[in-house]
Design a protein around this motif. Structure first.
Motif, mmCIF file in Angstrom:
data_model
loop_
_atom_site.group_PDB
_atom_site.id
_atom_site.type_symbol
_atom_site.label_atom_id
_atom_site.label_comp_id
_atom_site.label_asym_id
_atom_site.label_seq_id
_atom_site.Cartn_x
_atom_site.Cartn_y
_atom_site.Cartn_z
ATOM 1 N N GLY A 152 6.086 7.929 -3.586
ATOM 2 C CA GLY A 152 6.328 8.346 -4.955
ATOM 3 C C GLY A 152 5.388 9.464 -5.358
ATOM 4 N N VAL A 153 5.629 10.008 -6.549
ATOM 5 C CA VAL A 153 4.884 11.159 -7.045
ATOM 6 C C VAL A 153 4.441 10.918 -8.482
ATOM 7 C CG1 VAL A 153 4.980 13.646 -7.514
ATOM 8 C CG2 VAL A 153 6.278 12.697 -5.589
ATOM 9 N N LEU A 154 3.155 11.185 -8.764
ATOM 10 C CA LEU A 154 2.626 11.242 -10.126
ATOM 11 C C LEU A 154 2.414 12.718 -10.417
ATOM 12 C CD1 LEU A 154 -0.175 8.502 -9.976
ATOM 13 C CD2 LEU A 154 2.157 8.253 -10.835
ATOM 14 N N MET A 155 3.076 13.251 -11.461
ATOM 15 C CA MET A 155 3.038 14.695 -11.675
ATOM 16 C C MET A 155 2.836 15.061 -13.137
ATOM 17 S SD MET A 155 5.693 17.654 -10.315
ATOM 18 C CE MET A 155 6.837 16.407 -9.858
ATOM 19 N N ASP A 156 1.931 16.017 -13.350
ATOM 20 C CA ASP A 156 1.726 16.600 -14.670
ATOM 21 C C ASP A 156 2.945 17.453 -15.002
ATOM 22 O OD1 ASP A 156 0.389 17.295 -17.043
ATOM 23 O OD2 ASP A 156 -0.646 18.974 -16.103
ATOM 24 N N LEU A 157 3.180 17.697 -16.275
ATOM 25 C CA LEU A 157 4.318 18.512 -16.684
ATOM 26 C C LEU A 157 3.967 19.982 -16.860
ATOM 27 C CD1 LEU A 157 5.980 16.073 -19.235
ATOM 28 C CD2 LEU A 157 6.671 16.557 -16.879
ATOM 29 N N ALA A 201 6.708 -1.517 -10.088
ATOM 30 C CA ALA A 201 8.138 -1.448 -10.381
ATOM 31 C C ALA A 201 8.899 -0.568 -9.379
ATOM 32 C CB ALA A 201 8.352 -0.916 -11.798
ATOM 33 N N TRP A 202 8.177 0.172 -8.539
ATOM 34 C CA TRP A 202 8.863 1.007 -7.544
ATOM 35 C C TRP A 202 9.630 0.113 -6.598
ATOM 36 C CZ3 TRP A 202 4.849 5.315 -5.936
ATOM 37 C CH2 TRP A 202 4.708 6.195 -7.009
ATOM 38 N N PRO A 203 10.761 0.591 -6.093
ATOM 39 C CA PRO A 203 11.588 -0.228 -5.196
ATOM 40 C C PRO A 203 10.799 -0.724 -3.983
ATOM 41 C CG PRO A 203 12.699 1.818 -5.780
ATOM 42 C CD PRO A 203 11.304 1.918 -6.313
ATOM 43 N N PRO A 204 11.127 -1.937 -3.501
ATOM 44 C CA PRO A 204 10.419 -2.503 -2.353
ATOM 45 C C PRO A 204 10.462 -1.622 -1.108
ATOM 46 C CG PRO A 204 11.796 -4.160 -3.386
ATOM 47 C CD PRO A 204 12.112 -2.855 -4.057
ATOM 48 N N ILE A 248 13.087 9.638 -4.327
ATOM 49 C CA ILE A 248 11.675 9.277 -4.433
ATOM 50 C C ILE A 248 11.334 9.039 -5.907
ATOM 51 C CG2 ILE A 248 10.881 11.675 -4.593
ATOM 52 C CD1 ILE A 248 8.453 10.829 -2.880
ATOM 53 N N PRO A 249 10.599 7.993 -6.223
ATOM 54 C CA PRO A 249 10.201 7.785 -7.619
ATOM 55 C C PRO A 249 9.292 8.915 -8.116
ATOM 56 C CG PRO A 249 9.942 5.759 -6.355
ATOM 57 C CD PRO A 249 10.202 6.867 -5.373
ATOM 58 N N ARG A 301 0.866 -1.175 0.000
ATOM 59 C CA ARG A 301 0.000 0.000 0.000
ATOM 60 C C ARG A 301 0.904 1.226 0.000
ATOM 61 N NH1 ARG A 301 -5.269 -0.847 1.049
ATOM 62 N NH2 ARG A 301 -5.563 1.097 2.180
ATOM 63 N N LEU A 302 0.944 1.906 -1.122
ATOM 64 C CA LEU A 302 1.828 3.053 -1.292
ATOM 65 C C LEU A 302 1.104 4.355 -0.981
ATOM 66 C CD1 LEU A 302 3.410 1.914 -4.671
ATOM 67 C CD2 LEU A 302 4.416 1.703 -2.392
ATOM 68 N N GLU A 303 1.861 5.326 -0.507
ATOM 69 C CA GLU A 303 1.358 6.684 -0.286
ATOM 70 C C GLU A 303 1.889 7.518 -1.448
ATOM 71 O OE1 GLU A 303 -0.834 9.535 0.928
ATOM 72 O OE2 GLU A 303 -0.704 7.861 2.345
#
Length: 176
Positions: free
Chosen positions: A96-101, A169-172, A127-128, A46-48
């Motif tokens: 990790g971060v999901l980001m618009d450009l 695929a993010w690191p464990p 951080i990914p 469960r990722l934040e």
């Protein structure tokens, strides 16, 4: 059609059906289901995740996808808010971060570069960073997003399975 037009036409909703959860593509102007999309199996981590996009509708879409995959999400409207959440005095530990450009005030490229500068200056873990954009192609944009400090380019629009593959695929060490 732009990504915003795509999102307006198809908004994912999560529906529980006999214990099986699946995402349904719904018309924005009706409750009629168009296509059932089975959610991919995940490792159970469960990722934040920090979702950064100036479009409220896009943030809602990404948060819904993340939650349907079993993850947690926090929203930021632009790069300045993201930096405050990631590097400010009350910074939260995101996986990790999901980001618009393309965003007002501070775009995704500049935000990613500043995040990487902060990590180097403070010896923080890397951080990914995932660039989510409809304005670049995989071939043309990959070099530019990598130069800014992003790890992955995920072109919009994408399905939950593509997002799940990136998160898996993010690191464990990136797990709550």
């Amino acid at each position: 059609a732009s990504f915003t037009e795509f999102v307006l036409a198809f908004t994912p909703e999560v529906v529980a059906d006999g214990g099986r959860v699946e995402a349904l593509m719904l018309r924005a102007d009706s409750d009629e289901a168009l296509t059932p999309l089975p959610l991919p199996q995940t490792s159970g981590r469960r990722l934040e995740v920090l979702v950064v996009d100036d479009s409220k509708l896009t943030r809602r879409l990404l948060v819904t996808m993340l939650k349907s995959l079993g993850h947690f999400a926090t929203e930021a409207e632009d790069g300045e808010q993201a930096l405050a959440l990631l590097t400010g005095p009350s910074a939260a530990p995101f996986d990790g971060v999901l980001m618009d450009l393309q965003m007002p005030r501070l775009d995704g490229y500049a935000t990613a570069a500043r995040i990487r500068e902060h990590e180097r200056a403070w010896g923080a873990r890397r951080i990914p960073l995932v660039a989510c954009s409809a304005s670049v192609s995989e071939d043309v944009g990959r070099e530019a997003v990598a130069a800014a400090g992003f790890d992955v380019l995920l072109p919009k629009p994408f399905r939950p399975a593509a997002l799940a593959a990136v998160l898996e695929a993010w690191p464990p060490s990136c797990s709550s």
